[in-house]
Design a protein around this motif. Structure first.
Motif, PDB file in Angstrom:
ATOM      1  N   UNK A 170     -11.057 -15.740   2.910  1.00 34.11           N
ATOM      2  CA  UNK A 170     -11.264 -15.452   4.331  1.00 34.11           C
ATOM      3  C   UNK A 170     -10.034 -14.777   4.934  1.00 34.11           C
ATOM      4  N   UNK A 171      -8.855 -15.279   4.578  1.00 30.68           N
ATOM      5  CA  UNK A 171      -7.620 -14.681   5.091  1.00 30.68           C
ATOM      6  C   UNK A 171      -7.440 -13.254   4.577  1.00 30.68           C
ATOM      7  N   UNK A 172      -7.871 -13.010   3.329  1.00 33.58           N
ATOM      8  CA  UNK A 172      -7.756 -11.660   2.766  1.00 33.58           C
ATOM      9  C   UNK A 172      -8.647 -10.681   3.527  1.00 33.58           C
ATOM     10  N   UNK A 173      -9.858 -11.129   3.907  1.00 32.71           N
ATOM     11  CA  UNK A 173     -10.758 -10.262   4.685  1.00 32.71           C
ATOM     12  C   UNK A 173     -10.161  -9.997   6.063  1.00 32.71           C
ATOM     13  N   UNK A 174      -9.627 -11.050   6.703  1.00 29.48           N
ATOM     14  CA  UNK A 174      -9.008 -10.879   8.021  1.00 29.48           C
ATOM     15  C   UNK A 174      -7.807  -9.937   7.941  1.00 29.48           C
TER      16      UNK A 174
ATOM     17  N   UNK B 125      -5.219  -3.028   5.260  1.00 25.56           N
ATOM     18  CA  UNK B 125      -4.507  -3.012   3.972  1.00 25.56           C
ATOM     19  C   UNK B 125      -4.717  -4.346   3.274  1.00 25.56           C
ATOM     20  N   UNK B 126      -4.556  -4.324   1.946  1.00 27.42           N
ATOM     21  CA  UNK B 126      -4.605  -5.545   1.149  1.00 27.42           C
ATOM     22  C   UNK B 126      -3.182  -6.058   0.990  1.00 27.42           C
ATOM     23  N   UNK B 127      -2.923  -7.265   1.518  1.00 28.83           N
ATOM     24  CA  UNK B 127      -1.569  -7.791   1.511  1.00 28.83           C
ATOM     25  C   UNK B 127      -1.426  -9.034   0.677  1.00 28.83           C
ATOM     26  N   UNK B 128      -0.553  -9.948   1.128  1.00 30.93           N
ATOM     27  CA  UNK B 128      -0.210 -11.130   0.351  1.00 30.93           C
ATOM     28  C   UNK B 128      -1.399 -12.066   0.161  1.00 30.93           C
ATOM     29  N   UNK B 129      -2.265 -12.156   1.152  1.00 34.52           N
ATOM     30  CA  UNK B 129      -3.428 -13.050   1.011  1.00 34.52           C
ATOM     31  C   UNK B 129      -4.410 -12.510  -0.021  1.00 34.52           C
ATOM     32  N   UNK B 130      -4.546 -11.190  -0.095  1.00 38.94           N
ATOM     33  CA  UNK B 130      -5.411 -10.605  -1.120  1.00 38.94           C
ATOM     34  C   UNK B 130      -4.868 -10.922  -2.513  1.00 38.94           C
ATOM     35  N   UNK B 131      -3.573 -10.794  -2.686  1.00 37.85           N
ATOM     36  CA  UNK B 131      -2.966 -11.090  -3.981  1.00 37.85           C
ATOM     37  C   UNK B 131      -3.140 -12.562  -4.351  1.00 37.85           C
ATOM     38  N   UNK B 132      -2.943 -13.442  -3.378  1.00 38.22           N
ATOM     39  CA  UNK B 132      -3.111 -14.876  -3.628  1.00 38.22           C
ATOM     40  C   UNK B 132      -4.558 -15.206  -3.959  1.00 38.22           C
ATOM     41  N   UNK B 133      -5.461 -14.577  -3.219  1.00 37.44           N
ATOM     42  CA  UNK B 133      -6.887 -14.804  -3.474  1.00 37.44           C
ATOM     43  C   UNK B 133      -7.271 -14.400  -4.891  1.00 37.44           C
ATOM     44  N   UNK B 134      -6.829 -13.248  -5.362  1.00 36.94           N
ATOM     45  CA  UNK B 134      -7.179 -12.787  -6.701  1.00 36.94           C
ATOM     46  C   UNK B 134      -6.628 -13.732  -7.769  1.00 36.94           C
ATOM     47  N   UNK B 135      -5.429 -14.269  -7.548  1.00 37.60           N
ATOM     48  CA  UNK B 135      -4.846 -15.226  -8.499  1.00 37.60           C
ATOM     49  C   UNK B 135      -5.660 -16.512  -8.538  1.00 37.60           C
ATOM     50  N   UNK B 136      -6.012 -17.027  -7.362  1.00 35.73           N
ATOM     51  CA  UNK B 136      -6.794 -18.261  -7.296  1.00 35.73           C
ATOM     52  C   UNK B 136      -8.214 -18.046  -7.811  1.00 35.73           C
ATOM     53  N   UNK B 137      -8.773 -16.872  -7.562  1.00 38.38           N
ATOM     54  CA  UNK B 137     -10.125 -16.584  -8.035  1.00 38.38           C
ATOM     55  C   UNK B 137     -10.181 -16.626  -9.557  1.00 38.38           C
TER      56      UNK B 137
END
Length: 269
Positions: free
Chosen positions: A199-203, A210-222
């Motif tokens: 959700x934070x990555x979409x926000x 842009x894809x930032x730190x939350x996108x990177x964290x999301x991909x790792x957790x996914x």
């Protein structure tokens, strides 16, 4: 393909009913000596024996009265009939079947699984014989769309069940929307951090494009969640591989002696 999105559930059919006699006037069925069963969300169909004509039941008004969808139907008093229930609502989150529907444990010698076929095949079968027996085939068909609840589906059986059968099936589920009442997403606590980061990555993307730190964290957790889910559904033991069929007819030399292997696991000198 998350494991928690593939639940297993059961469906119990409603037994057909033919006690007493009926009369029909302008689509209203009045029974004599009847106690029409309550059938909930199942769809009832009334078959008049003398004409072998079936009519869809709109409502069960009481234990002695039904109303048909076709209000032009009229049948004289004293008519014999069979009230069957070939169609049932599927769960609100139903997406698709995984495999066939199976009967209760211990009935394998009597009943084969109920295969899911095309809806047209059920109609074709019923056109040839609108019989009442143990279901052998089933098909899915959509209900009329309702904007307040969304798209829902039904399952139709052939033959029409003549008794109460418990059928078990597994299906791909569609997740319910989260609301003030439905507070928790599917999957459980282990996936909660991954869902939060998604959700934070979409926000993050919508706010800054842009894809930032939350996108990177999301991909790792996914990736971690996918790995966990795959391991969760993997068996601990696959069994013993006892197939030695490829040894048949081989010759094996042990020391100075040649052994002829003629059957799996049995060695002849």
């Amino acid at each position: 393909e998350w494991s928690f999105m593939r639940p297993t559930t059961t469906l119990t059919t409603v037994a057909s009913y033919s006690t007493g006699t009926i009369a029909i006037a302008s689509g209203v069925v009045t029974g004599t000596g009847t106690t029409f069963p309550s059938f909930g969300t199942a769809v009832g169909e009334l078959t008049v024996t003398s004409t072998n004509t079936s009519y869809t039941v709109s409502t069960r008004d009481s234990s002695t009265q039904l109303t048909l969808t076709d209000t032009s139907v009229t049948v004289s008093a004293g008519a014999s009939y069979t009230l069957g229930f070939p169609v049932y609502d599927l769960p609100a989150d139903w997406g698709s079947f995984i495999g066939p529907l199976t009967y209760r444990p211990g009935t394998g010698d009597l009943y084969g699984p109920v295969e899911v076929v095309g809806e047209h095949m059920i109609r074709t079968k019923r056109q040839g014989s609108d019989s009442f027996d143990r279901p052998q085939l089933a098909a899915v068909k959509p209900k009329a769309f309702t904007a307040t609840t969304g798209q829902r589906f039904q399952i139709s059986f052939w033959p029409t069940p003549d008794a109460a059968y418990e059928l078990t099936y597994r299906y791909n589920a569609n997740p319910d929307a989260m609301t003030a009442t439905n507070l928790y997403p599917v999957g459980g606590m282990r996936y909660s951090e991954c869902l939060l980061e998604s959700c934070l990555a979409v926000a993050e993307r919508k706010m800054g494009d842009t894809a930032g730190i939350h996108h990177q964290t999301f991909m790792t957790l996914l990736a971690a969640c996918v790995s966990f889910d795959a391991n969760l559904m993997s068996p601990d033991f696959l069994g013993i591989n006892t197939d030695r069929s490829d040894w048949a007819g081989r010759s094996v030399t042990h020391g100075d002696v040649n052994h002829n292997v003629t059957y799996a696991g049995v060695v002849y000198d």
